[in-house]
Design a protein around this motif. Sequence first.
Motif, PDB file in Angstrom:
ATOM      1  N   TYR A  86       9.588  41.476 -20.098  1.00 54.66           N
ATOM      2  CA  TYR A  86       8.849  41.499 -21.346  1.00 54.66           C
ATOM      3  C   TYR A  86       7.852  42.650 -21.302  1.00 54.66           C
ATOM      4  N   PHE A  87       7.672  43.280 -22.429  1.00 52.11           N
ATOM      5  CA  PHE A  87       6.721  44.390 -22.483  1.00 52.11           C
ATOM      6  C   PHE A  87       5.706  44.147 -23.584  1.00 52.11           C
ATOM      7  N   LEU A  88       4.446  44.448 -23.273  1.00 51.84           N
ATOM      8  CA  LEU A  88       3.450  44.376 -24.320  1.00 51.84           C
ATOM      9  C   LEU A  88       2.475  45.541 -24.210  1.00 51.84           C
ATOM     10  N   LEU A  89       1.902  45.876 -25.339  1.00 51.32           N
ATOM     11  CA  LEU A  89       0.840  46.877 -25.383  1.00 51.32           C
ATOM     12  C   LEU A  89      -0.479  46.148 -25.528  1.00 51.32           C
ATOM     13  N   SER A  90      -1.440  46.505 -24.717  1.00 48.86           N
ATOM     14  CA  SER A  90      -2.771  45.937 -24.891  1.00 48.86           C
ATOM     15  C   SER A  90      -3.768  47.086 -24.912  1.00 48.86           C
ATOM     16  N   LYS A 121      -2.532  50.339 -22.917  1.00 46.84           N
ATOM     17  CA  LYS A 121      -1.691  50.214 -21.726  1.00 46.84           C
ATOM     18  C   LYS A 121      -0.417  49.453 -22.064  1.00 46.84           C
ATOM     19  N   LEU A 122       0.662  49.911 -21.452  1.00 44.89           N
ATOM     20  CA  LEU A 122       1.939  49.213 -21.598  1.00 44.89           C
ATOM     21  C   LEU A 122       2.163  48.402 -20.328  1.00 44.89           C
ATOM     22  N   TRP A 123       2.296  47.105 -20.504  1.00 44.74           N
ATOM     23  CA  TRP A 123       2.482  46.203 -19.366  1.00 44.74           C
ATOM     24  C   TRP A 123       3.889  45.642 -19.359  1.00 44.74           C
ATOM     25  N   ALA A 172       3.004  41.170 -13.381  1.00 36.11           N
ATOM     26  CA  ALA A 172       2.701  42.092 -14.471  1.00 36.11           C
ATOM     27  C   ALA A 172       2.325  43.429 -13.860  1.00 36.11           C
ATOM     28  N   THR A 173       2.986  44.461 -14.304  1.00 40.18           N
ATOM     29  CA  THR A 173       2.682  45.785 -13.780  1.00 40.18           C
ATOM     30  C   THR A 173       2.416  46.738 -14.941  1.00 40.18           C
ATOM     31  N   PRO A 174       1.416  47.559 -14.799  1.00 44.65           N
ATOM     32  CA  PRO A 174       1.167  48.545 -15.852  1.00 44.65           C
ATOM     33  C   PRO A 174       2.175  49.679 -15.735  1.00 44.65           C
ATOM     34  N   ARG A 175       2.873  49.926 -16.825  1.00 47.45           N
ATOM     35  CA  ARG A 175       3.903  50.949 -16.767  1.00 47.45           C
ATOM     36  C   ARG A 175       3.455  52.268 -17.380  1.00 47.45           C
ATOM     37  N   ARG A 176       2.584  52.189 -18.373  1.00 49.68           N
ATOM     38  CA  ARG A 176       2.074  53.403 -18.998  1.00 49.68           C
ATOM     39  C   ARG A 176       0.606  53.186 -19.322  1.00 49.68           C
ATOM     40  N   VAL A 177      -0.131  54.267 -19.215  1.00 52.72           N
ATOM     41  CA  VAL A 177      -1.525  54.227 -19.644  1.00 52.72           C
ATOM     42  C   VAL A 177      -1.730  55.376 -20.625  1.00 52.72           C
ATOM     43  N   PHE A 178      -2.104  55.026 -21.835  1.00 59.09           N
ATOM     44  CA  PHE A 178      -2.297  56.033 -22.886  1.00 59.09           C
ATOM     45  C   PHE A 178      -3.795  56.190 -23.107  1.00 59.09           C
ATOM     46  N   SER A 179      -4.333  57.246 -22.567  1.00 61.73           N
ATOM     47  CA  SER A 179      -5.796  57.352 -22.610  1.00 61.73           C
ATOM     48  C   SER A 179      -6.231  58.696 -23.160  1.00 61.73           C
ATOM     49  N   ASN A 180      -7.528  58.796 -23.358  1.00 64.51           N
ATOM     50  CA  ASN A 180      -8.160  60.048 -23.769  1.00 64.51           C
ATOM     51  C   ASN A 180      -7.689  60.583 -25.099  1.00 64.51           C
ATOM     52  N   ALA A 181      -7.339  59.695 -25.991  1.00 61.69           N
ATOM     53  CA  ALA A 181      -6.900  60.198 -27.287  1.00 61.69           C
ATOM     54  C   ALA A 181      -7.827  59.779 -28.413  1.00 61.69           C
ATOM     55  N   ASN A 196       4.665  58.325 -28.390  1.00 64.85           N
ATOM     56  CA  ASN A 196       5.974  57.905 -27.937  1.00 64.85           C
ATOM     57  C   ASN A 196       5.732  56.977 -26.742  1.00 64.85           C
ATOM     58  N   LEU A 197       6.448  55.901 -26.698  1.00 63.73           N
ATOM     59  CA  LEU A 197       6.191  54.914 -25.638  1.00 63.73           C
ATOM     60  C   LEU A 197       6.433  55.470 -24.247  1.00 63.73           C
ATOM     61  N   GLU A 198       7.230  56.525 -24.184  1.00 68.98           N
ATOM     62  CA  GLU A 198       7.536  57.084 -22.862  1.00 68.98           C
ATOM     63  C   GLU A 198       6.547  58.147 -22.428  1.00 68.98           C
ATOM     64  N   ILE A 199       5.821  58.695 -23.380  1.00 71.63           N
ATOM     65  CA  ILE A 199       5.007  59.871 -23.066  1.00 71.63           C
ATOM     66  C   ILE A 199       3.531  59.523 -23.182  1.00 71.63           C
TER      67      ILE A 199
END
Lengths: 443, 322
Positions: free
Chosen positions: A105-109, A116-118, A162-171, A200-203
């Motif tokens: 399961y994936f969620l954005l928080s 962060k994408l978990w 639960a592992t953080p897969r992406r961190v979208f920061s500084n925007a 983009n969820l990957e970037i």
Amino acid sequence: MDEEIDTRKINSSFLREHNYATEADIISTVEFNSSGELLATGDKGGRVVVFQREQESKNQPHRRGEYNVYSTFQSHEPEFDYLKSLEIEEKINKIRWLPQQNAAYFLLSTNDKTVKLWKISERDKRPEGYNLKDEDGRIRDPTTITALRVPVLRPMDLMVEATPRRVFSNAHTYHINSISVNSDYETYMSTDDLRINLWNLEITNRSFNIVDIKPSNMEELTEVITAAEFHPNHCNTFVYSSSKGSIRLCDMRAAALCDNHSKFFEEPEDPSNRSFFSEIISSISDVKFSHSGRYLMTRDYLTVKVWDLNMENKPLETYQVHDYLRSKLCSLYENDCIFDKFECVWNGTDSVLMTGSYNNFFRMFDRNTKRDVTLEASRENSKPRAILKPRKVCVGGKRRKDEISVDSLDFSKKILHTAWHPSENIIAVAATNNLYIFQDKVN
Amino acid sequence: MSACTLVSVSTVLGCHSCSRIDMFSKGTKRKFSDDGDEMLDESLAGAQVSSSYSLQRQSLLDMSLIKLQLCHMLVEPNLCRSVLIANTVRQIQEEMTHDGSWQVVTEAFCGGSQSPSERLVATEVLCRSREQDAEPKLFSVLSYEGCREEEVVADETLCSVSVSDTASNVCLSESARHCWERDELVDADRDDETCESSRLGPGDDEDDDDEDDDDEDEEVDIDEESPRDNPKTMGQVFGTFEIKNGTPGPDSALEELFSDVDASYYDLDTMLTGIQSAPKMGPYDLLDSLAPSHGPPSIGSPSSCRSDLNELDHIMEIIVGS
């Protein structure tokens, strides 16, 4: 009209030994996933707690699946912005689930600054029989190895990690108030007070700014963005609401920067109701598309409005949430309650609306029958399996036995966050640091 | 036009928490309700409904300005809330302009050639002339013993002494009677800064002066602009102190007054982000010294308590004059 009559409480502070209400336990967001199997809550302390619905048991078919804790993790930590000498709160502002594509399961928080994408995944097997290390993990003496073996997977106790897969920061310079996943399942947007960014969820190292209402001269700032959401079906369309009570619908195909709206929804002000607080109470705190994508629901301080996307000059329906507060606006301004941001939700068939109020009350409006009900989420008034009794607030004059007068309402007990199961009549209501889950009675 | 009944301010409908603003709300309530009651008594003699309305409006204006000022504490202030409050202030000011109440007030101030000290005198005169309206509960400017919290807060907000010549200090004028105790306004020819220093007590941190000066600065700017310039005025709320960029008229006086204020304070979005000048004894210092005494630690609680604690600290600091 659905009468919620089977109640089950889950106290989210069970994680703590003591049951006193600490501020970190205050629930700040609630969200079902797209199947309704999982329910995520975020709190002020930066934690996410995910509940999973039990599979219905054949032995007890009359018992609907209950929600139990599935996973708990610390999503965000408090940070300090050294440049500005300011704290960045770890409070989770929003959680949005991604549609499920595999077993995980994936969620954005998100908190005020970082999304962060978990990934939440189960592990119920583990490999045994390594050659170079033994079962405890210690390295084996190579000289003792005389044969090769292939590790095999053996069952183990279920572990949910639960592992953080992406961190979208500084925007984001300002505080993020919304995130919304696009129906293309590849992109999502994050919204702060003045800007909306597309990711983009990957970037994670790049995002596109698609709305920017920051004036070149901050002195001219009079309006901020309060919420935004993608259309559920059209991947090019989104809406954002403002503090002046307007909603703008934008089409990303029109331009890279969607500062010019395609549609502008605003109801003209009622001159007879005008006061110094008119603008504040018109500020929209939440905007939600209907599941069909045909309608839009907005919540301002006193009302819930349903808009038809094809009609911009006025809402289709307006529902009064707690109009008895209209004469108390000055006091509510003084104690800051007038700035409370209530959310609103649709039920699965877009026929019922739900939103919260004060005194742990929440309200439901049936769009078809035009009936509404006020219910209360509190320990004293709801026992498991008990029927929820409708409540009434009396405005003046004689108070009937079960009614509550406006002056006795507890304004510290506010229900800001609620969620409705995508297909069934199960609702989750967050009352400060308690989570209540109500469902329909099974016949 | 509907006016909310501010006299009911004293009953807050059972609201107990609203943690950050709470103490100020209480203080503000007491102050305003007392004020309102007295004013109502006296204005009943004149039997003017409109003066009651203008009192309520004035109270609302004062309340809003206090809220704005309290915005920049430790955590970045909520921009939406600030914008809404600022818009409310602007709305009130515009209405007061149309009413003429803006003009009435500014007439009390003389023409443009005054020095800051003379304007202080003008303020005093204004206070004196309105003495019959003045509430007995005035603030002691010079000493803080026995000074109540809410007075302190209001003091900061409303003690922005007029340093402008023209349309100015609407906030101050009507509220001046709340703020200054006539007898205490001893040295009328002291300029703002020394007044500030003495107010905070000896040995006070230089940077606290800076912060108060800055608050005062904001207030002065808000008051100083002519009503026509309201958007510009409100802009002070959102940062970019435009003092250096040459607003017409009283700037030279302003600059002279605040010339030793740390210029790094004038940053974009200062109001929003609450940039604090470096040498200021940070709230964290206070917090660190207080931390052990505060309850069982829990996840996230230090930061969430922090903003409340620091607000409290800030006020206590001023009261105690440490």
